[in-house]
Design a protein around this motif. Structure first.
Motif, short mmCIF file in Angstrom:
data_model
loop_
_atom_site.label_atom_id
_atom_site.label_comp_id
_atom_site.label_asym_id
_atom_site.label_seq_id
_atom_site.Cartn_x
_atom_site.Cartn_y
_atom_site.Cartn_z
N LYS A 98 0.83 -1.21 0.00
CA LYS A 98 0.00 0.00 0.00
C LYS A 98 0.86 1.26 0.00
O LYS A 98 0.52 2.26 -0.64
N GLN A 99 1.97 1.20 0.71
CA GLN A 99 2.88 2.34 0.75
C GLN A 99 3.45 2.63 -0.64
O GLN A 99 3.53 3.79 -1.07
N GLU A 100 3.84 1.59 -1.35
CA GLU A 100 4.37 1.77 -2.70
C GLU A 100 3.27 2.25 -3.65
O GLU A 100 3.51 3.12 -4.52
N ASP A 117 2.04 1.24 -13.97
CA ASP A 117 2.75 0.78 -12.76
C ASP A 117 1.83 0.83 -11.54
O ASP A 117 1.84 -0.08 -10.69
N THR A 118 1.03 1.90 -11.46
CA THR A 118 0.11 2.05 -10.33
C THR A 118 -0.96 0.96 -10.36
O THR A 118 -1.34 0.42 -9.31
N CYS A 119 -1.43 0.62 -11.55
CA CYS A 119 -2.43 -0.44 -11.69
C CYS A 119 -1.87 -1.79 -11.23
O CYS A 119 -2.59 -2.59 -10.61
N LEU A 120 -0.60 -2.04 -11.53
CA LEU A 120 0.02 -3.29 -11.10
C LEU A 120 0.05 -3.38 -9.57
O LEU A 120 -0.24 -4.43 -8.99
N LEU A 158 -8.80 4.62 -10.46
CA LEU A 158 -8.00 4.48 -9.25
C LEU A 158 -8.38 5.56 -8.23
O LEU A 158 -8.79 6.66 -8.59
N HIS A 159 -8.23 5.21 -6.97
CA HIS A 159 -8.40 6.19 -5.89
C HIS A 159 -7.27 5.98 -4.89
O HIS A 159 -6.36 5.16 -5.14
N LYS A 160 -7.28 6.69 -3.80
CA LYS A 160 -6.12 6.68 -2.89
C LYS A 160 -5.84 5.31 -2.28
O LYS A 160 -4.74 5.08 -1.77
N ASN A 161 -6.82 4.41 -2.30
CA ASN A 161 -6.63 3.08 -1.73
C ASN A 161 -6.57 1.97 -2.78
O ASN A 161 -6.63 0.79 -2.44
N GLY A 162 -6.46 2.33 -4.04
CA GLY A 162 -6.40 1.32 -5.10
C GLY A 162 -7.59 1.45 -6.03
O GLY A 162 -8.07 2.55 -6.30
N PHE A 163 -8.08 0.33 -6.54
CA PHE A 163 -9.31 0.37 -7.35
C PHE A 163 -10.46 -0.36 -6.66
O PHE A 163 -11.57 -0.46 -7.21
#
Length: 569
Positions: free
Chosen positions: A160-162, A358-361, A411-416
């Motif tokens: 989550k940090q990454e 990268d964020t989606c991964l 995407l949002h701050k906690n993922g999707f």
């Protein structure tokens, strides 16, 4: 844990100070004695909404203060305290709130004045209040993703940090793209401003560290006479007959005349000779430097003028010449971006797409970890529900994913992931969102099951239950009592109850009652001894006159509770 609570001129409470212990503390008393009023005071102390109606009639203000002892100096509240410049010593936090008769709130944390919003940040990390009539954080869908992440924090937190790092970078790039691509008029005005700033700085022809060098030169010219005379005086004190260097030479010769007779004198004669030559060299350097000095009043005026010019630029662009030059570099870069907007937009678009992928991964990895955590959580919740005689109740963690244009993940701050806890209280019924459960008794038990699991992960110092056992009896009441006791092994628990089964489990039992004082009712608190605890349990059992049978039953309940604690401690 909450160690001490002081309340003054709040509703029917004139003035009380209560000391609390670790474990399970039960508060009982007749309806209207002031039990729930104390919980109201705690909620206000934790940043809840207040009003002048809470101020006792005839008083100018109501005051609440709570002392909390942290069980570790690594408690998350230390980060909050550091953020707001609040000193936390000896793992102690004091929350204070005053509500005036005019409705104004004054809040303090460890003696420092804070806003109500800041007090609330501290309060939510120290106090967790659960009641029949209040929407709780456990029931709010917006909090469920955070709770699931807390449940499996060890595996989820690093990923989550990454993800957060990449997501913030993505948002920054998207905002920059939006700024460049929208509002031509604003961009044109921005370009004009940047060009003006660029020209103003460029025309000054600044040189790195120029301001420091000019300050040094101005200091030298402004103090020329003192500097020059100091050099000459030092030189004259050393050079000439019967001057410093002459005396040093005489001392050196005297030691050399005797050096062959004494090893100490031989050693010191060599040292003296070395010192003489060093001082002689220093003397010549002083004279040589003095000869280079020249007073130039015109140069001093030029320096003053130049420093004044630089000072005007510093007011706009930086505190030093180097900072101004750094700003100039940024201006040139932004001018280049605006004038070559299309090229930069294309580059930004490529960067955004790369970061997005990268964020989606990372978001996908988060999703997979959450799925595994949800399976484990569901299994644990079902066991807790079974303990509370809700074995036919089904619990599920619902995952939803939203997409945008071209089926791209939003995407949002906690993922999707959009996560919601769901419950079906009877077989054959569809799963419903947790906050839409209607039955008070079922809601209480479900909430207790959730709280038992999440108490160990949330790090809350004190958990308060306000009559969450309403509407239950018999074996369910006993199960609730056991569950509340289990929660108290993770966090301090304060519980207002009408159930003798819960009261019997208490480590500390406090009786809340009203007494008349000067023709006004006031709330008092009494910590019960074992004999008085039996009497109070007897009254809770009968609901009327205390009988010997009720006392015997109360004694038996206390003994059974003690056995349960012993066997399940």
């Amino acid at each position: 844990m909450l160690t001490e609570l002081s309340i003054q001129d709040f509703a029917i409470i004139e003035k009380i100070s209560i000391t609390f212990n670790d474990g399970l503390t039960v508060l009982t008393g007749e309806t209207g004695a002031g039990k729930s009023i104390m919980i109201d005071a705690l909620q206000l102390l934790a940043g809840g909404r207040g009003s002048a109606e809470y101020v006792r009639h005839g008083a100018s203000k109501a005051q609440m203060e709570g002392l909390f002892i942290l069980d570790t100096n690594r408690h998350q509240i230390n980060e909050t305290a550091y953020q707001y410049g609040i000193d936390v010593q000896d793992e102690m936090v004091v929350l204070h709130r005053t509500i005036t008769s005019g409705g104004k709130s004054i809040c303090r944390v460890n003696g420092k004045l804070v806003t109500l919003a800041i007090l609330k940040e501290f309060g939510k990390q120290l106090i967790d209040v659960h009641s029949q009539h209040e929407t709780q954080s456990l029931l709010e869908p917006a909090n469920h993703i955070q709770l699931l992440d807390l449940y499996d924090k060890e595996r989820i937190s690093n990923v989550k940090q990454e993800y957060t790092r990449l997501y913030e970078k993505l948002i920054t790039l998207q905002m920059r793209y939006k700024e460049l691509s929208e509002n031509e008029q604003e961009m044109s005005q921005r370009l004009d401003l940047l060009k003006f700033q660029h020209n103003e700085i460029e025309q000054a022809s600044l040189v790195p560290n120029e301001d420091d060098e000019l300050e040094d030169e101005r200091s030298q010219l402004a103090n020329f006479e003192q500097i020059y005379n100091g050099l000459l005086d030092a030189y004259n004190a050393l050079y000439g007959e019967q001057k410093g260097l002459d005396w040093l030479n005489m001392a050196s010769q005297s030691l050399q005349n005797s050096q062959e007779y004494d090893t100490f004198i031989n050693e010191k004669a060599e040292e003296m000779s070395n010192h003489y030559f060093l001082i002689e060299e220093l003397m010549y350097e002083l004279r040589s430097y003095a000869d280079t000095l020249e007073y130039d009043p015109q140069r001093l005026n030029e320096i003053e003028s130049r420093l004044n010019e630089i000072s005007q630029l510093k007011k706009k662009y930086g505190s030093t010449v180097n900072e101004i030059l750094e700003y100039l570099g940024k201006v040139e870069e932004e001018i280049e971006q605006i004038t070559d907007k299309d090229s930069h937009l294309a580059k930004l678009d490529e960067q955004i797409e790369d970061i997005y992928q990268d964020t989606c991964l990372e978001a996908k990895q988060l999703h997979d970890l959450r799925k595994k955590a949800a399976q484990s959580l569901t299994k644990n919740i079902h066991q807790e529900l079974k303990d509370l005689y809700l074995e036919k109740t089904s619990f599920s963690v619902s995952f939803d994913t939203k997409t945008g244009h071209g089926d791209r993940l939003k995407l949002h701050k906690n993922g999707f992931d959009h996560i919601q806890f769901q419950i079906a209280t009877n077989p054959g019924e569809p799963l419903k969102p947790l906050h839409k459960i209607a039955s008070g008794g079922e809601l209480s038990r479900i909430m207790l099951a959730l709280k038992e699991i999440f108490a160990r992960h949330q790090g809350i110092t004190s958990v308060i239950f306000d009559e969450v056992d309403t509407g239950v009896s018999g074996r369910v009441a006993q199960a609730i009592a056991e569950k509340i006791l289990q929660i108290s092994s993770q966090s301090q628990v304060l519980c207002i109850t009408h159930l003798p089964q819960v009261a019997a489990m208490a480590d500390t039992h406090k009786l809340i009652k009203k007494q008349a004082n000067n023709n006004r009712n006031s709330t008092v608190v009494e910590e019960l001894s074992k004999s008085k605890k039996i009497d109070e349990l007897g009254r809770m059992i009968t609901g009327a006159k205390l009988t010997d049978t009720a006392k015997d039953h109360a004694t038996e309940m206390l003994e059974l509770a003690a056995d349960y604690k012993k066997n399940n401690g």
